[in-house]
Design an enzyme around this catalytic site. Sequence first.
Site, mmCIF file in Angstrom:
data_model
loop_
_atom_site.group_PDB
_atom_site.id
_atom_site.type_symbol
_atom_site.label_atom_id
_atom_site.label_comp_id
_atom_site.label_asym_id
_atom_site.label_seq_id
_atom_site.Cartn_x
_atom_site.Cartn_y
_atom_site.Cartn_z
ATOM 1 N N LYS A 1 -11.428 28.383 -7.405
ATOM 2 C CA LYS A 1 -10.168 27.844 -8.215
ATOM 3 C C LYS A 1 -9.844 27.489 -9.836
ATOM 4 O O LYS A 1 -10.866 26.507 -10.120
ATOM 5 C CB LYS A 1 -9.379 26.741 -7.455
ATOM 6 C CG LYS A 1 -8.263 25.988 -7.926
ATOM 7 C CD LYS A 1 -7.694 24.825 -7.870
ATOM 8 C CE LYS A 1 -6.228 24.277 -8.629
ATOM 9 N NZ LYS A 1 -5.694 23.124 -8.322
ATOM 10 N N ASP B 1 -3.927 21.670 -16.094
ATOM 11 C CA ASP B 1 -2.539 22.005 -14.901
ATOM 12 C C ASP B 1 -1.725 21.227 -15.338
ATOM 13 O O ASP B 1 -2.001 19.891 -14.799
ATOM 14 C CB ASP B 1 -3.115 21.777 -13.174
ATOM 15 C CG ASP B 1 -2.455 21.671 -12.321
ATOM 16 O OD1 ASP B 1 -1.191 21.781 -13.313
ATOM 17 O OD2 ASP B 1 -2.580 20.920 -11.048
ATOM 18 N N LYS C 1 3.852 16.943 -14.082
ATOM 19 C CA LYS C 1 2.735 15.763 -13.379
ATOM 20 C C LYS C 1 3.554 14.744 -14.487
ATOM 21 O O LYS C 1 3.741 14.976 -15.462
ATOM 22 C CB LYS C 1 1.668 16.375 -14.045
ATOM 23 C CG LYS C 1 1.044 16.841 -12.979
ATOM 24 C CD LYS C 1 -0.763 17.186 -12.875
ATOM 25 C CE LYS C 1 -1.136 18.016 -12.266
ATOM 26 N NZ LYS C 1 -1.285 17.706 -10.580
ATOM 27 N N ASP D 1 -9.294 20.790 -13.498
ATOM 28 C CA ASP D 1 -8.490 21.431 -12.387
ATOM 29 C C ASP D 1 -9.445 23.154 -12.373
ATOM 30 O O ASP D 1 -8.501 23.581 -11.212
ATOM 31 C CB ASP D 1 -7.341 21.409 -12.780
ATOM 32 C CG ASP D 1 -5.983 21.160 -11.108
ATOM 33 O OD1 ASP D 1 -7.197 20.397 -10.159
ATOM 34 O OD2 ASP D 1 -5.584 22.305 -10.911
ATOM 35 N N ASP E 1 3.450 22.551 -9.001
ATOM 36 C CA ASP E 1 1.957 21.576 -9.162
ATOM 37 C C ASP E 1 1.260 22.207 -8.136
ATOM 38 O O ASP E 1 0.239 21.493 -7.843
ATOM 39 C CB ASP E 1 2.272 20.084 -9.004
ATOM 40 C CG ASP E 1 1.242 19.550 -9.566
ATOM 41 O OD1 ASP E 1 0.293 19.784 -10.621
ATOM 42 O OD2 ASP E 1 1.209 18.574 -9.045
ATOM 43 N N GLU F 1 -0.417 24.592 -7.224
ATOM 44 C CA GLU F 1 -0.602 26.540 -7.827
ATOM 45 C C GLU F 1 -1.512 26.557 -7.145
ATOM 46 O O GLU F 1 -2.016 27.587 -7.185
ATOM 47 C CB GLU F 1 -0.359 26.093 -9.218
ATOM 48 C CG GLU F 1 -1.625 25.154 -9.912
ATOM 49 C CD GLU F 1 -2.239 23.963 -9.654
ATOM 50 O OE1 GLU F 1 -3.651 23.887 -10.461
ATOM 51 O OE2 GLU F 1 -1.034 23.163 -10.294
ATOM 52 N N ARG G 1 -3.596 26.840 -4.753
ATOM 53 C CA ARG G 1 -3.508 27.241 -3.724
ATOM 54 C C ARG G 1 -3.119 28.601 -3.472
ATOM 55 O O ARG G 1 -2.905 30.119 -3.120
ATOM 56 C CB ARG G 1 -2.963 26.828 -2.680
ATOM 57 C CG ARG G 1 -0.780 26.917 -2.678
ATOM 58 C CD ARG G 1 -0.426 25.862 -2.306
ATOM 59 N NE ARG G 1 -1.173 24.264 -1.890
ATOM 60 C CZ ARG G 1 -0.832 23.459 -1.851
ATOM 61 N NH1 ARG G 1 -0.126 23.276 -1.168
ATOM 62 N NH2 ARG G 1 -1.161 22.069 -1.867
#
Length: 489
Positions: free
Chosen positions: A254, A259, A266, A277, A336, A338, A340
């Site tokens: 990933k 993010d 967030k 991230d 959030d 995201e 996956r």
Amino acid sequence: MSHPVPIQFQPVDAEVLAKATGRIVVVVDEGGKLGAAGRRLDRLMKGALARYLAAPAFVDQKAGEGTVLAWPAGLAAEAVQVVKLDRKADVAQARKAGGAIGRALSEAGTLVLAEGGRHLAELSFGLALRAYDFTAHKTGSAKVPGPVTLMVPNPEAAAAEAAPLAALAEGVFFTRDLVNEPANVLTTYDFAARLAAMQELGLDVEILEEEDLTKLGMRALLGVGQGSESPSKVVVMHWRGGAKDEAPLALVGKGVVFDTGGISIKPAGGMEEMTMDMGGAGVVAGVMRTLALRKAKANVVGLVGLVENMPDGRAQRPGDVVRSMKGDTIEVINTDAEGRLVLADVLWYAQERFNPCGVIDLATLTGAIIVALGHENTGVFSNNDAFCEQFLKAAKAEGEGAWRMPMGDAYDAKLKSRIADMKNIGGRDGGSITAAQFLQRFVKAETPWIHLDIAGTALLQADTALAPKGATGWGVAALNRMIRDRFEK
């Protein structure tokens, strides 16, 4: 990029100790026994070294730790450090001892007296890892360690044994640099360019642009990045060191370079850490660099999905439905969640194109895994017991904490959607598990698969025995060992 401090191996020479102006490190076992050069050093110190080794303070000193005797009389050196390393030390203790040295290298040079000749490769590896310092954005004159020399009984043998670990250190440093970089520097463009530069090492690197991803049907991945000015990309790195007809191991990372959470934004507090991230992609990149540098006799393909999750007017909304490359539809409940979505498409692409012998994905995926395991262990999820055990064995051997988590139909049922094939979240309870269940839907039943949730281990707020505060490079060593043990014996 950052590089490990060069370490020279030289024969033991007592006369050099008398002239050393930086730091002298003496590695001794639990008995405190000194060799000939150590005894010469003690005489120069007027017996101060022997007195310390006979004192209760040395008895109480833990294995792998160091004690500094400052401004020693009779020497030109600024300090003498005594590092305790048991004769039967394991890998973790030997690396910790090296870390104790690497934590405080001298600008005038560091001379390590290791007359016992034991655990030298692991000692030097720990030294190199702990000496890491990310200074790319600091102005002024940074403290630069002077030459580091290990005086050992057989320098040639020690250097040969340490060489593969030097390549591993380079891979760990590459990962740490990527994770530590701010998002205005490490854009999707810059990340892809750094990976493309590894073609010089013998990797085949291919960059898939948004037009390519659209044709492939990677709408789940593209949906995450559609609110950003930085275009989404997938980078494929292929190392062909094994037999031509041998299916590769696929590593999938990933790579969310920043993010915000998207429309499901967030909280402001701590959001600056979301530069990390992309940690999963960083680990994949570090492993691929290590394999190329040490010319691994294995076939491995590394794939990373590079996106930025931003709340633009074009950004994906909660309630949107996207179709993955596999063809399944996904109701986006929370933008959030995201990572996956990115992994879903890259996992499917990796299997469709390369038909791998196994797939391992890495992601800073859920805060829930930190609640479950803290910062000591990565969460491990798998559909194959034997494959999973291979990784856990490698992680344990490298001293990288990893703990297998459960999966099951009851968790999977939480992903049921009213309007699509699935939701992208399953609620707060068991959040890291339902995230893994989501990913498993994009793994073919016959493909051995491991999911590593590194949210708690990729970046730490305190230093450790082998790393300063910040990016750790967790996983590079474990995956490199697993690949070596699985394919190269």
